[in-house]
Scaffold this motif. Structure first.
Motif, PDB file in Angstrom:
ATOM      1  N   GLU A 203       1.814 -14.143   8.453  1.00  0.00           N
ATOM      2  CA  GLU A 203       2.508 -12.860   8.580  1.00  0.00           C
ATOM      3  C   GLU A 203       2.482 -12.094   7.266  1.00  0.00           C
ATOM      4  OE1 GLU A 203       4.466  -9.699  10.180  1.00  0.00           O
ATOM      5  OE2 GLU A 203       3.708 -11.471  11.273  1.00  0.00           O
ATOM      6  N   ALA A 204       2.681 -12.789   6.153  1.00  0.00           N
ATOM      7  CA  ALA A 204       2.699 -12.129   4.843  1.00  0.00           C
ATOM      8  C   ALA A 204       1.333 -11.538   4.507  1.00  0.00           C
ATOM      9  CB  ALA A 204       3.130 -13.122   3.763  1.00  0.00           C
ATOM     10  N   LEU A 205       0.278 -12.307   4.729  1.00  0.00           N
ATOM     11  CA  LEU A 205      -1.065 -11.808   4.409  1.00  0.00           C
ATOM     12  C   LEU A 205      -1.478 -10.685   5.352  1.00  0.00           C
ATOM     13  CD1 LEU A 205      -3.115 -14.998   3.434  1.00  0.00           C
ATOM     14  CD2 LEU A 205      -1.955 -13.341   1.969  1.00  0.00           C
ATOM     15  N   THR A 206      -1.049 -10.750   6.597  1.00  0.00           N
ATOM     16  CA  THR A 206      -1.338  -9.657   7.527  1.00  0.00           C
ATOM     17  C   THR A 206      -0.742  -8.357   7.015  1.00  0.00           C
ATOM     18  OG1 THR A 206      -1.418 -11.148   9.435  1.00  0.00           O
ATOM     19  CG2 THR A 206      -1.036  -8.812   9.892  1.00  0.00           C
ATOM     20  N   GLN A 207       0.519  -8.418   6.587  1.00  0.00           N
ATOM     21  CA  GLN A 207       1.162  -7.227   6.040  1.00  0.00           C
ATOM     22  C   GLN A 207       0.517  -6.791   4.732  1.00  0.00           C
ATOM     23  OE1 GLN A 207       5.369  -6.846   5.854  1.00  0.00           O
ATOM     24  NE2 GLN A 207       5.752  -8.016   7.727  1.00  0.00           N
ATOM     25  N   PHE A 208       0.187  -7.765   3.900  1.00  0.00           N
ATOM     26  CA  PHE A 208      -0.414  -7.452   2.595  1.00  0.00           C
ATOM     27  C   PHE A 208      -1.716  -6.677   2.760  1.00  0.00           C
ATOM     28  CE2 PHE A 208      -3.494  -8.881  -0.686  1.00  0.00           C
ATOM     29  CZ  PHE A 208      -2.926  -8.263  -1.785  1.00  0.00           C
ATOM     30  N   TYR A 209      -2.598  -7.134   3.628  1.00  0.00           N
ATOM     31  CA  TYR A 209      -3.880  -6.443   3.807  1.00  0.00           C
ATOM     32  C   TYR A 209      -3.701  -5.116   4.538  1.00  0.00           C
ATOM     33  CZ  TYR A 209      -6.594 -10.269   1.878  1.00  0.00           C
ATOM     34  OH  TYR A 209      -7.141 -11.193   1.005  1.00  0.00           O
ATOM     35  N   GLN A 210      -2.696  -4.991   5.391  1.00  0.00           N
ATOM     36  CA  GLN A 210      -2.394  -3.705   6.011  1.00  0.00           C
ATOM     37  C   GLN A 210      -1.959  -2.692   4.948  1.00  0.00           C
ATOM     38  OE1 GLN A 210       0.571  -4.674   8.954  1.00  0.00           O
ATOM     39  NE2 GLN A 210      -0.930  -5.182  10.546  1.00  0.00           N
ATOM     40  N   ILE A 211      -1.148  -3.167   4.003  1.00  0.00           N
ATOM     41  CA  ILE A 211      -0.706  -2.287   2.912  1.00  0.00           C
ATOM     42  C   ILE A 211      -1.896  -1.840   2.076  1.00  0.00           C
ATOM     43  CG2 ILE A 211       0.624  -2.227   0.748  1.00  0.00           C
ATOM     44  CD1 ILE A 211       2.634  -4.126   2.151  1.00  0.00           C
ATOM     45  N   ARG A 212      -2.769  -2.774   1.727  1.00  0.00           N
ATOM     46  CA  ARG A 212      -3.946  -2.440   0.914  1.00  0.00           C
ATOM     47  C   ARG A 212      -4.847  -1.414   1.607  1.00  0.00           C
ATOM     48  NH1 ARG A 212      -6.169  -4.762  -3.391  1.00  0.00           N
ATOM     49  NH2 ARG A 212      -8.227  -4.421  -2.507  1.00  0.00           N
ATOM     50  N   GLU A 213      -4.889  -1.461   2.909  1.00  0.00           N
ATOM     51  CA  GLU A 213      -5.783  -0.573   3.660  1.00  0.00           C
ATOM     52  C   GLU A 213      -5.126   0.736   4.075  1.00  0.00           C
ATOM     53  OE1 GLU A 213      -6.953  -3.076   6.873  1.00  0.00           O
ATOM     54  OE2 GLU A 213      -7.974  -4.517   5.557  1.00  0.00           O
ATOM     55  N   THR A 214      -3.874   0.947   3.667  1.00  0.00           N
ATOM     56  CA  THR A 214      -3.179   2.182   4.021  1.00  0.00           C
ATOM     57  C   THR A 214      -3.817   3.381   3.326  1.00  0.00           C
ATOM     58  OG1 THR A 214      -1.079   0.990   4.280  1.00  0.00           O
ATOM     59  CG2 THR A 214      -0.958   3.377   3.992  1.00  0.00           C
ATOM     60  N   PRO A 215      -4.268   4.383   4.075  1.00  0.00           N
ATOM     61  CA  PRO A 215      -4.869   5.576   3.453  1.00  0.00           C
ATOM     62  C   PRO A 215      -3.865   6.292   2.557  1.00  0.00           C
ATOM     63  CG  PRO A 215      -5.331   5.507   5.825  1.00  0.00           C
ATOM     64  CD  PRO A 215      -4.296   4.449   5.551  1.00  0.00           C
ATOM     65  N   GLY A 216      -4.326   6.745   1.414  1.00  0.00           N
ATOM     66  CA  GLY A 216      -3.480   7.497   0.497  1.00  0.00           C
ATOM     67  C   GLY A 216      -2.742   6.660  -0.520  1.00  0.00           C
ATOM     68  N   LEU A 217      -2.903   5.326  -0.460  1.00  0.00           N
ATOM     69  CA  LEU A 217      -2.221   4.448  -1.410  1.00  0.00           C
ATOM     70  C   LEU A 217      -2.797   4.663  -2.813  1.00  0.00           C
ATOM     71  CD1 LEU A 217      -0.009   2.219  -1.075  1.00  0.00           C
ATOM     72  CD2 LEU A 217      -1.864   0.548  -1.192  1.00  0.00           C
ATOM     73  N   LYS A 218      -1.912   4.900  -3.777  1.00  0.00           N
ATOM     74  CA  LYS A 218      -2.377   5.192  -5.140  1.00  0.00           C
ATOM     75  C   LYS A 218      -2.817   3.925  -5.863  1.00  0.00           C
ATOM     76  CE  LYS A 218      -1.070   7.551  -9.411  1.00  0.00           C
ATOM     77  NZ  LYS A 218      -0.017   8.314 -10.120  1.00  0.00           N
ATOM     78  N   LYS A 219      -2.024   2.853  -5.751  1.00  0.00           N
ATOM     79  CA  LYS A 219      -2.368   1.590  -6.402  1.00  0.00           C
ATOM     80  C   LYS A 219      -2.278   0.462  -5.390  1.00  0.00           C
ATOM     81  CE  LYS A 219      -1.263  -1.680 -10.052  1.00  0.00           C
ATOM     82  NZ  LYS A 219      -1.536  -2.797  -9.104  1.00  0.00           N
ATOM     83  N   LEU A 243      10.033 -10.924   8.136  1.00  0.00           N
ATOM     84  CA  LEU A 243       9.089  -9.988   7.539  1.00  0.00           C
ATOM     85  C   LEU A 243       8.658  -8.897   8.503  1.00  0.00           C
ATOM     86  CD1 LEU A 243       6.633 -12.301   5.533  1.00  0.00           C
ATOM     87  CD2 LEU A 243       8.809 -11.318   4.830  1.00  0.00           C
ATOM     88  N   ARG A 244       8.827  -9.144   9.775  1.00  0.00           N
ATOM     89  CA  ARG A 244       8.337  -8.181  10.758  1.00  0.00           C
ATOM     90  C   ARG A 244       9.135  -6.887  10.669  1.00  0.00           C
ATOM     91  NH1 ARG A 244       8.260 -13.108  14.168  1.00  0.00           N
ATOM     92  NH2 ARG A 244       6.161 -13.960  13.916  1.00  0.00           N
ATOM     93  N   ARG A 245       8.392  -5.796  10.525  1.00  0.00           N
ATOM     94  CA  ARG A 245       9.030  -4.498  10.326  1.00  0.00           C
ATOM     95  C   ARG A 245       9.280  -3.814  11.666  1.00  0.00           C
ATOM     96  NH1 ARG A 245       4.691  -2.311   6.127  1.00  0.00           N
ATOM     97  NH2 ARG A 245       3.391  -3.650   7.415  1.00  0.00           N
ATOM     98  N   ASP A 246      10.383  -3.061  11.737  1.00  0.00           N
ATOM     99  CA  ASP A 246      10.656  -2.277  12.940  1.00  0.00           C
ATOM    100  C   ASP A 246      10.435  -0.805  12.625  1.00  0.00           C
ATOM    101  OD1 ASP A 246      12.871  -1.443  11.468  1.00  0.00           O
ATOM    102  OD2 ASP A 246      14.176  -2.970  12.343  1.00  0.00           O
ATOM    103  N   GLY A 247      10.797   0.040  13.535  1.00  0.00           N
ATOM    104  CA  GLY A 247      10.554   1.468  13.333  1.00  0.00           C
ATOM    105  C   GLY A 247      11.445   2.099  12.289  1.00  0.00           C
ATOM    106  N   LYS A 248      12.505   1.391  11.857  1.00  0.00           N
ATOM    107  CA  LYS A 248      13.427   1.970  10.880  1.00  0.00           C
ATOM    108  C   LYS A 248      12.821   2.063   9.486  1.00  0.00           C
ATOM    109  CE  LYS A 248      17.521   0.256  13.328  1.00  0.00           C
ATOM    110  NZ  LYS A 248      18.725  -0.615  13.230  1.00  0.00           N
ATOM    111  N   SER A 249      11.912   1.162   9.173  1.00  0.00           N
ATOM    112  CA  SER A 249      11.330   1.148   7.821  1.00  0.00           C
ATOM    113  C   SER A 249       9.911   0.613   7.856  1.00  0.00           C
ATOM    114  CB  SER A 249      12.175   0.286   6.879  1.00  0.00           C
ATOM    115  OG  SER A 249      11.565   0.191   5.606  1.00  0.00           O
ATOM    116  N   ALA A 250       9.028   1.320   7.169  1.00  0.00           N
ATOM    117  CA  ALA A 250       7.651   0.842   7.053  1.00  0.00           C
ATOM    118  C   ALA A 250       7.462   0.040   5.779  1.00  0.00           C
ATOM    119  CB  ALA A 250       6.678   2.028   7.065  1.00  0.00           C
ATOM    120  N   LEU A 251       8.541  -0.047   4.981  1.00  0.00           N
ATOM    121  CA  LEU A 251       8.458  -0.796   3.725  1.00  0.00           C
ATOM    122  C   LEU A 251       8.606  -2.297   3.996  1.00  0.00           C
ATOM    123  CD1 LEU A 251      10.667   1.458   1.450  1.00  0.00           C
ATOM    124  CD2 LEU A 251       8.240   0.991   1.102  1.00  0.00           C
TER     125      LEU A 251
END
Length: 280
Positions: A203-219, A243-251
């Motif tokens: 679950e952690a790595l799934t989220q991690f790679y999703q974050i890395r692939e988010t368009p517009g990410l500066k770093k 770790l699973r995020r809901d609609g309230k927060s994408a962080l």
């Protein structure tokens, strides 16, 4: 002498080949890659794998190539001469050996790390061409020629902040460290956290790679940052369901370990707002 992965460092096959090729060719190994891909750590692990001592020369914007050879302290010699100190008779007392001189003078082969060479002035690499190619240099104050007793294994890192001169590149063996894929990352994590639960890591790595692939990410978060994040998750005893995020927060949970500037935090807050709007 063959470099392989160690119990503390997972080296992909292409990186292992590059290190051993540079050693065979007796060329400096120039390593590039985004921050956090283990460029600096590579030199330490090469030294550990081959059982060799390591010298580290960390480059700054003010570093001059001459400092890697030696520095002559003329001011101290002048002061001592005014005080009548007999040490002034030997100019060698006022010469401080740099990292290259130490590597050349070592009785056994060493690994010499020249870290972040691209931070220095553009002429810095050219000023080291002769010394790295011939493995010798001349000390004008003493009339000595310093030659390497054992040719060091030279590893040079760059974050690609500026282009390096062609003449310098021709003398190096080059390797670009690509960012680890999910399978390699699991192996890296296993080295640091051997007891981590598979479901949490997935679950952690799934989220991690999703974050890395988010368009517009500066770093994009790096390997060191995901390791810090996992350490926090384990310290808080969180499970995959936490770790699973809901609609309230994408962080993500403990997002400060992964996102390093306010622009990226605001990006994920906007994504959450947009997602919430679509769901209503």
């Amino acid at each position: 002498m063959k470099f392989t992965s160690t119990d503390k460092y997972v080296a992909p096959p292409d990186l292992t080949i590059a290190v051993n090729a540079a050693v065979t060719l007796q060329r400096p190994l120039l390593v590039k890659g985004e921050p956090g891909t283990g460029k600096t750590e590579l030199a330490r692990q090469v030294a550990d794998s081959l059982g060799l001592p390591m010298l580290e020369w960390s480059i700054k914007s003010t570093t001059r190539a001459q400092q890697g050879l030696y520095e002559y302290d003329a001011v101290s010699r002048l002061r001592d001469s005014q005080l009548g100190d007999p040490r002034v008779e030997d100019v060698g007392n006022y010469i401080r050996k740099g990292k290259l001189w130490q590597a050349f003078d070592a009785d056994q082969r060493v690994v010499l790390l020249i870290d972040e060479i691209d931070k220095a002035d553009i002429e810095f690499p050219n000023d080291l061409l002769q010394e790295l190619d011939k493995m010798e240099f001349f000390v004008y104050e003493t009339g000595q020629t310093i030659r390497a007793k054992q040719r060091p294994i030279v590893i040079i890192t760059s974050n690609n902040e500026k282009e390096l001169p062609d003449a310098f590149l021709r003398r190096c063996f080059f390797h670009y460290i690509t960012f680890p894929d999910a399978e390699t990352m699991r192996k890296i994590v296993d080295v640091h956290f051997p007891g981590i639960k598979s479901s949490l890591l997935t679950e952690a790595l799934t989220q991690f790679y999703q974050i890395r692939e988010t368009p517009g990410l500066k770093k994009k978060p790096s390997t060191s940052e995901v390791l810090d994040w996992l350490k926090l998750l384990l310290a808080e005893d969180l499970g995959p369901e936490d770790l699973r995020r809901d609609g309230k927060s994408a962080l993500p949970k403990m997002h400060g370990a992964l996102l390093k500037n306010e622009q990226d935090v605001h990006l994920f807050e906007r994504l959450a707002f947009m997602l919430k709007g679509k769901q209503q």
